[in-house]
Design an enzyme around this catalytic site. Sequence first.
Site, PDB file in Angstrom:
ATOM      1  N   ASP A  29      15.480 -24.453 -25.940  1.00 22.92           N
ATOM      2  CA  ASP A  29      14.758 -23.954 -24.761  1.00 22.92           C
ATOM      3  C   ASP A  29      15.037 -22.456 -24.625  1.00 22.92           C
ATOM      4  OD1 ASP A  29      13.728 -25.489 -21.839  1.00 22.92           O
ATOM      5  OD2 ASP A  29      14.157 -23.329 -21.883  1.00 22.92           O
ATOM      6  N   ILE A  30      13.987 -21.678 -24.409  1.00 25.39           N
ATOM      7  CA  ILE A  30      14.116 -20.214 -24.373  1.00 25.39           C
ATOM      8  C   ILE A  30      14.793 -19.730 -23.083  1.00 25.39           C
ATOM      9  CG2 ILE A  30      11.895 -19.576 -23.292  1.00 25.39           C
ATOM     10  CD1 ILE A  30      13.454 -18.040 -26.476  1.00 25.39           C
ATOM     11  N   GLU A  88       6.068 -27.592 -15.811  1.00 30.14           N
ATOM     12  CA  GLU A  88       5.721 -26.245 -16.286  1.00 30.14           C
ATOM     13  C   GLU A  88       4.836 -26.291 -17.529  1.00 30.14           C
ATOM     14  OE1 GLU A  88       9.195 -23.732 -16.936  1.00 30.14           O
ATOM     15  OE2 GLU A  88       8.017 -22.426 -18.236  1.00 30.14           O
ATOM     16  N   HIS A  93       7.938 -33.243 -23.423  1.00 33.91           N
ATOM     17  CA  HIS A  93       9.190 -32.721 -23.974  1.00 33.91           C
ATOM     18  C   HIS A  93      10.370 -33.385 -23.287  1.00 33.91           C
ATOM     19  CE1 HIS A  93       7.689 -30.013 -20.830  1.00 33.91           C
ATOM     20  NE2 HIS A  93       8.950 -29.761 -20.493  1.00 33.91           N
ATOM     21  N   HIS A  95      14.162 -32.932 -22.395  1.00 34.61           N
ATOM     22  CA  HIS A  95      15.230 -31.938 -22.278  1.00 34.61           C
ATOM     23  C   HIS A  95      16.553 -32.603 -22.650  1.00 34.61           C
ATOM     24  CE1 HIS A  95      13.039 -28.905 -19.680  1.00 34.61           C
ATOM     25  NE2 HIS A  95      12.373 -29.976 -19.306  1.00 34.61           N
TER      26      HIS A  95
END
Length: 129
Positions: A29-30, A88, A93, A95
């Site tokens: 994750d960025i 978002e 996805h 996490h």
Amino acid sequence: MSSIFTKIINGELPAYKIVEDDQFLAFLDINPNAKGHTLCIPKKEINKIFDMEEEDYVALMRFSRKVAKALEKAVPCKRIGMSVVGLEVPHVHVHLIPLQEMDDIRFTRKTSLSVEEFEELVKSIQSYL
Ligand code: 5GP
């Protein structure tokens, strides 16, 4: 229009990719909650996790479990937390977040990492896969 994550899958956007197979991709994750925060995604773009075909959903969990076990060895933590949100980015996805405390899973506090730290994390997680 393709999601941000489809662009990452296709190499149109950069990412710190950890591992992929024909169905799934794991990458960092960025904007991580905590060091090592990883996302596991299906390559087939779908918005909501519970709309996935059952066998694809189970396969995503199997893939995520494999990545989580490597992540737990690579990043000192109490355990790996798992969360699915999707408010978002409308592309499924999972996490995976190395947890020290409850705040690490709350998405209210972020940590910033250098390029070198991201690259080192990728190598370290890969070494345990
Ligand atoms: P959610 O959709 O579950 O609320 O959160 C989306 C997650 O994707 C966030 O944790 C956010 O930091 C991450 N994210 C958003 N855009 C990018 C991107 O371009 N690259 C990467 N690696 N992560 C992203």
